[in-house]
Design an enzyme around this catalytic site. Structure first.
Site, PDB file in Angstrom:
ATOM      1  N   CYS A   2      39.847  42.718  37.067  1.00  0.00           N
ATOM      2  CA  CYS A   2      40.735  43.829  36.710  1.00  0.00           C
ATOM      3  C   CYS A   2      41.983  43.849  37.597  1.00  0.00           C
ATOM      4  O   CYS A   2      41.918  43.522  38.778  1.00  0.00           O
ATOM      5  CB  CYS A   2      40.022  45.165  36.900  1.00  0.00           C
ATOM      6  SG  CYS A   2      38.520  45.287  35.958  1.00  0.00           S
ATOM      7  N   ARG A  27      44.795  37.090  36.538  1.00  0.00           N
ATOM      8  CA  ARG A  27      43.499  37.441  37.126  1.00  0.00           C
ATOM      9  C   ARG A  27      42.385  37.434  36.075  1.00  0.00           C
ATOM     10  O   ARG A  27      41.214  37.382  36.421  1.00  0.00           O
ATOM     11  CB  ARG A  27      43.563  38.835  37.773  1.00  0.00           C
ATOM     12  CG  ARG A  27      44.543  38.916  38.921  1.00  0.00           C
ATOM     13  CD  ARG A  27      44.804  40.361  39.312  1.00  0.00           C
ATOM     14  NE  ARG A  27      43.625  41.013  39.818  1.00  0.00           N
ATOM     15  CZ  ARG A  27      43.252  41.032  41.089  1.00  0.00           C
ATOM     16  NH1 ARG A  27      43.980  40.423  41.986  1.00  0.00           N
ATOM     17  NH2 ARG A  27      42.162  41.659  41.461  1.00  0.00           N
ATOM     18  N   TRP A  70      38.721  43.667  32.823  1.00  0.00           N
ATOM     19  CA  TRP A  70      37.790  42.570  32.555  1.00  0.00           C
ATOM     20  C   TRP A  70      36.425  43.250  32.445  1.00  0.00           C
ATOM     21  O   TRP A  70      35.899  43.740  33.441  1.00  0.00           O
ATOM     22  CB  TRP A  70      37.839  41.564  33.707  1.00  0.00           C
ATOM     23  CG  TRP A  70      37.115  40.292  33.436  1.00  0.00           C
ATOM     24  CD1 TRP A  70      37.616  39.187  32.806  1.00  0.00           C
ATOM     25  CD2 TRP A  70      35.767  39.963  33.814  1.00  0.00           C
ATOM     26  NE1 TRP A  70      36.671  38.203  32.750  1.00  0.00           N
ATOM     27  CE2 TRP A  70      35.526  38.640  33.360  1.00  0.00           C
ATOM     28  CE3 TRP A  70      34.743  40.644  34.465  1.00  0.00           C
ATOM     29  CZ2 TRP A  70      34.298  38.012  33.551  1.00  0.00           C
ATOM     30  CZ3 TRP A  70      33.528  40.012  34.657  1.00  0.00           C
ATOM     31  CH2 TRP A  70      33.326  38.707  34.197  1.00  0.00           C
ATOM     32  N   ASN A  96      38.843  49.151  39.819  1.00  0.00           N
ATOM     33  CA  ASN A  96      38.400  47.757  39.911  1.00  0.00           C
ATOM     34  C   ASN A  96      37.142  47.744  40.770  1.00  0.00           C
ATOM     35  O   ASN A  96      37.142  48.312  41.861  1.00  0.00           O
ATOM     36  CB  ASN A  96      39.517  46.919  40.566  1.00  0.00           C
ATOM     37  CG  ASN A  96      39.193  45.438  40.562  1.00  0.00           C
ATOM     38  OD1 ASN A  96      38.194  45.018  39.993  1.00  0.00           O
ATOM     39  ND2 ASN A  96      40.042  44.650  41.197  1.00  0.00           N
ATOM     40  N   GLY A  97      36.072  47.140  40.264  1.00  0.00           N
ATOM     41  CA  GLY A  97      34.822  47.115  41.025  1.00  0.00           C
ATOM     42  C   GLY A  97      33.679  47.617  40.158  1.00  0.00           C
ATOM     43  O   GLY A  97      33.813  47.678  38.929  1.00  0.00           O
ATOM     44  N   GLU A 464      33.659  18.571  41.305  1.00  0.00           N
ATOM     45  CA  GLU A 464      34.926  19.269  41.059  1.00  0.00           C
ATOM     46  C   GLU A 464      35.616  18.726  39.795  1.00  0.00           C
ATOM     47  O   GLU A 464      36.153  19.496  38.992  1.00  0.00           O
ATOM     48  CB  GLU A 464      35.830  19.138  42.301  1.00  0.00           C
ATOM     49  CG  GLU A 464      37.266  19.612  42.132  1.00  0.00           C
ATOM     50  CD  GLU A 464      37.431  21.079  41.735  1.00  0.00           C
ATOM     51  OE1 GLU A 464      36.431  21.808  41.624  1.00  0.00           O
ATOM     52  OE2 GLU A 464      38.583  21.485  41.498  1.00  0.00           O
ATOM     53  N   LYS A 468      36.637  20.940  36.509  1.00  0.00           N
ATOM     54  CA  LYS A 468      37.999  21.006  35.948  1.00  0.00           C
ATOM     55  C   LYS A 468      37.964  20.771  34.455  1.00  0.00           C
ATOM     56  O   LYS A 468      38.625  21.453  33.686  1.00  0.00           O
ATOM     57  CB  LYS A 468      38.927  19.952  36.573  1.00  0.00           C
ATOM     58  CG  LYS A 468      39.395  20.150  37.993  1.00  0.00           C
ATOM     59  CD  LYS A 468      40.100  21.436  38.279  1.00  0.00           C
ATOM     60  CE  LYS A 468      39.110  22.506  38.627  1.00  0.00           C
ATOM     61  NZ  LYS A 468      39.395  23.503  39.555  1.00  0.00           N
ATOM     62  N   GLU A 471      36.162  23.851  32.436  1.00  0.00           N
ATOM     63  CA  GLU A 471      36.878  25.124  32.285  1.00  0.00           C
ATOM     64  C   GLU A 471      38.252  24.947  31.640  1.00  0.00           C
ATOM     65  O   GLU A 471      38.713  25.842  30.931  1.00  0.00           O
ATOM     66  CB  GLU A 471      36.983  25.857  33.626  1.00  0.00           C
ATOM     67  CG  GLU A 471      37.650  25.046  34.704  1.00  0.00           C
ATOM     68  CD  GLU A 471      37.690  25.723  36.057  1.00  0.00           C
ATOM     69  OE1 GLU A 471      37.297  26.877  36.171  1.00  0.00           O
ATOM     70  OE2 GLU A 471      38.135  25.063  37.010  1.00  0.00           O
ATOM     71  N   HIS A 487      17.067   9.878  37.490  1.00  0.00           N
ATOM     72  CA  HIS A 487      15.971  10.844  37.605  1.00  0.00           C
ATOM     73  C   HIS A 487      15.972  11.849  36.461  1.00  0.00           C
ATOM     74  O   HIS A 487      15.401  12.925  36.583  1.00  0.00           O
ATOM     75  CB  HIS A 487      16.040  11.533  38.969  1.00  0.00           C
ATOM     76  CG  HIS A 487      15.955  10.554  40.094  1.00  0.00           C
ATOM     77  ND1 HIS A 487      14.801   9.879  40.401  1.00  0.00           N
ATOM     78  CD2 HIS A 487      16.907  10.077  40.939  1.00  0.00           C
ATOM     79  CE1 HIS A 487      15.031   9.047  41.411  1.00  0.00           C
ATOM     80  NE2 HIS A 487      16.306   9.154  41.745  1.00  0.00           N
ATOM     81  N   LYS A 582      40.516  35.063  37.579  1.00  0.00           N
ATOM     82  CA  LYS A 582      40.996  34.320  38.752  1.00  0.00           C
ATOM     83  C   LYS A 582      40.303  34.778  40.022  1.00  0.00           C
ATOM     84  O   LYS A 582      39.928  33.989  40.857  1.00  0.00           O
ATOM     85  CB  LYS A 582      42.511  34.504  38.873  1.00  0.00           C
ATOM     86  CG  LYS A 582      43.148  33.749  40.042  1.00  0.00           C
ATOM     87  CD  LYS A 582      43.073  32.260  39.825  1.00  0.00           C
ATOM     88  CE  LYS A 582      43.663  31.453  40.965  1.00  0.00           C
ATOM     89  NZ  LYS A 582      43.191  30.051  40.893  1.00  0.00           N
TER      90      LYS A 582
END
Ligand code: F6R
Length: 587
Positions: A2, A27, A70, A96-97, A464, A468, A471, A487, A582
């Site tokens: 948010c 964000r 959000w 926010n929270g 990583e 990338k 997403e 395995h 974000k």
């Protein structure tokens, strides 16, 4: 997550706020809203979806608040978008929270006759303030309402009978901006207000601020007045804009040579100090989430191979279950772009209670992590506005490489490697190299899966690289330690399955090539990434031989591949992948 943006000044508040909210879009959000003080009532505008080219029709006002939501409690609906009004429609609240005790508070408020019009936790705050206003002033009402909330929250409130904005926080970030001509701003992060001012006050936890003719700051729960401390932001407005690039993601990828050179040339002192702390500590624990966790994972290999030093690694959200053995002699190194990731902030709070020292590696000045740490290294990568992390990761790895070399008392070697890496990054970003990546992206665009393998530090690189791709291009990708495939996962390899093989010129080369052979024998299409060609590769993206820093070029290639795959797969906005935010400020 948010975003909050508030404004007091002579301009048309709703326009300034809408523009501010657009700067906070990165964000991540799914609905938005604005409230301004009309005369005599508050006027509200709420929408589901992205702001896009929306214009608000709100009346002119000199004070207002805005929010990008959000969703956590309640679906993505107009009713659940912020602001939330009380029963009298005199109080507007944005938040926010997560209000952890909202169910209990809501039940009490319903008993007192309050009517709720959303499913959110936020709405309880509005009704609590309304209840308090029966006997108290606006400021005391917000303070007492905030004091009842459990959890990590930032709250901003507007009242029809006041020209002030009141905000309080505990956990989630809030920054006050001091503009020209007595203009005041408040936002969830500094990037939102950079266009207007560089003079800011970072609100600390358990503080409340009243923005009006002047700024009044108070500590919570009691409301003792405190003197605000002003900071000057070092970022520029241009850094936070797209400029000539189509997407922030590409712009930020192109900023990486500068990020590397800056760290190579200016971080001797700070990395030496961090090396000293790691040397003295009785146990060092590096942690981060997502991309930052892969930087931390890479750190364990870097310190082992370069400095012969053992450091531990944990992803942020798991660390709290491992903190029993922390002591006053432990060193915890949280790594984070935003400095606000709750899964890092929370265990840091616990580690501090146990007396452990906190040495943060963080990109955002004044962020919660920055303020909580005993020692900090600022990454100076500039604002990162694409949700997908790129330059911040490269900066994290660069700082870790330099620190490991400092610990081995060979810092010059580390600096040289980083400067060479910056040169190689510039080469890869040239048109002829990009064409190779674009061609490969086109070839892979209809694949169902991509697998990425690496060993040693390249295991972190593989993780990583896969993240990338997942997403950015929404293509299923998985990273593995080369040795692990046999395995289980090798069962998924079919004719033509693309497999990226991170093959630096180090002790892992022969083993990872054997793993590539095993994949090829099952029909995989092998894409080698590293300095040394090999017959097993069906495609080869070459990097310079940069020892440990080869990872930097490998990751750059993966970032570019992910970006061009997103374009080839017609992903709507590679800067804002679906469902992601974000700054992840809720658990
Ligand atoms: C991936 C990504 C996330 C973040 C993670 C931690 O591209 O951006 O995985 O790395 O959410 O964020 P920070 O570094 O802000 O703590």
């Amino acid at each position: 997550m948010c975003g909050i943006f508030g404004y007091i000044g002579k301009k048309n508040a709703s326009e300034v706020i809408l523009e501010g909210l657009k700067r906070l879009e990165y964000r991540g959000y799914d609905s938005w809203g604005i409230a301004v003080k009309g005369s005599p009532n508050l006027v509200v505008d709420k929408h589901v979806g992205k702001i896009g080219s929306a214009k608000t029709e709100l009346p002119k006002s000199t004070v207002g608040i805005g929010h990008t939501r959000w969703a956590t409690h309640g679906g993505v609906t107009e009713a659940n978008a912020h602001p939330h009004l009380d029963c009298t429609k005199q109080v507007a609240v944005m938040h926010n929270g997560i209000v952890e005790n909202f169910q209990t508070l809501k039940a009490e408020l319903i008993k007192k006759g309050h009517k709720f019009s959303s499913e959110t936790d936020t709405e309880v705050i509005t009704h609590l303030i309304e209840e308090n206003l029966k006997t108290k002033g606006f400021a005391s009402s917000v303070r007492d309402a905030f004091n009842k909330l459990k959890g990590l929250n930032a709250v901003i409130a507007l009242y029809a009978k006041s020209s002030e904005i009141i905000a309080a926080k505990n956990g989630s970030p809030l920054v006050v901006g001091l503009g020209k001509n007595d203009e005041l701003f408040i936002a969830s992060d500094a990037a939102g207000i950079l266009k207007h001012t560089k003079k800011v006050i970072f609100l600390e936890d358990s503080q409340m601020v009243i923005l009006g003719k002047q700024i009044k700051l108070f500590s919570l729960p009691n409301g003792q007045p405190i003197q605000p401390r002003t900071h000057t932001l070092t970022w520029t407005f241009e850094e936070a804009e797209k400029g000539k690039f189509k997407h922030f993601l590409l712009k930020e990828i192109y900023e990486q040579p500068h990020v590397l050179e800056n760290i190579a040339l200016n971080y001797d002192g700070s990395t030496k100090e961090l090396a000293g702390l790691i040397d003295k500590a009785f146990g060092t624990f590096m942690l981060g989430c997502g991309t930052a966790s892969y930087a931390a994972l890479a750190g364990t290999y870097l310190f082992s191979s370069i400095a012969k030093k053992h450091v531990n690694f944990s992803i942020g959200s798991e660390f709290k279950y491992q903190e029993d053995y922390l002591t006053k002699k432990s060193l915890v190194v949280p790594i984070s772009q935003s400095g606000e990731t709750i899964d890092v902030i929370e265990p840091i709070g616990q580690a501090k209670k146990k007396g452990a020292k906190i040495a943060a590696i963080v990109n955002v000045l004044g962020s919660t992590l920055y303020r909580q740490a005993d020692f900090k290294i600022l990454l100076e990568a500039g604002p990162e506005k694409a949700v997908v992390a790129t330059k911040s990761f490269i900066a994290m790895v660069a700082v870790l490489i330099l620190t490991a070399y400092a610990l081995a008392k060979k810092q010059m070697m580390g600096k040289e490697l980083l400067l060479k890496a910056a040169e190689n990054v510039k080469q890869i970003l040239k048109q002829n190299y990009l064409q190779e990546i674009i061609k490969l992206a086109d070839q892979l665009r209809n694949s169902e899966h991509v697998f990425v393998i690496g060993r040693g530090i390249s295991y972190a690189a593989a993780m990583e690289a896969a993240l990338k791709m997942k997403e950015t291009s929404l293509l299923h990708a998985e990273g593995f330690a080369g040795g692990e495939l046999k395995h289980g996962v090798i069962a998924l390899i079919e004719k033509g399955t693309p497999c990226l093989v991170m093959a630096p010129h180090d002790e892992t080369y022969d083993d990872v090539i054997s793993n590539a052979q095993e994949l090829k024998a099952r029909g995989a299409f092998i894409i080698g990434i590293g300095p040394k060609a090999n017959k097993v590769f069906d495609a080869f993206l070459q990097t310079a031989d940069l020892k440990e820093a080869t990872m930097i070029s490998q990751i750059l290639i993966a970032q570019l591949l992910a970006y061009y795959l997103a374009l080839a797969r017609k992903i709507e906005d590679p800067d804002k992948p679906r469902n992601l935010a974000k700054s992840v400020t809720v658990k």
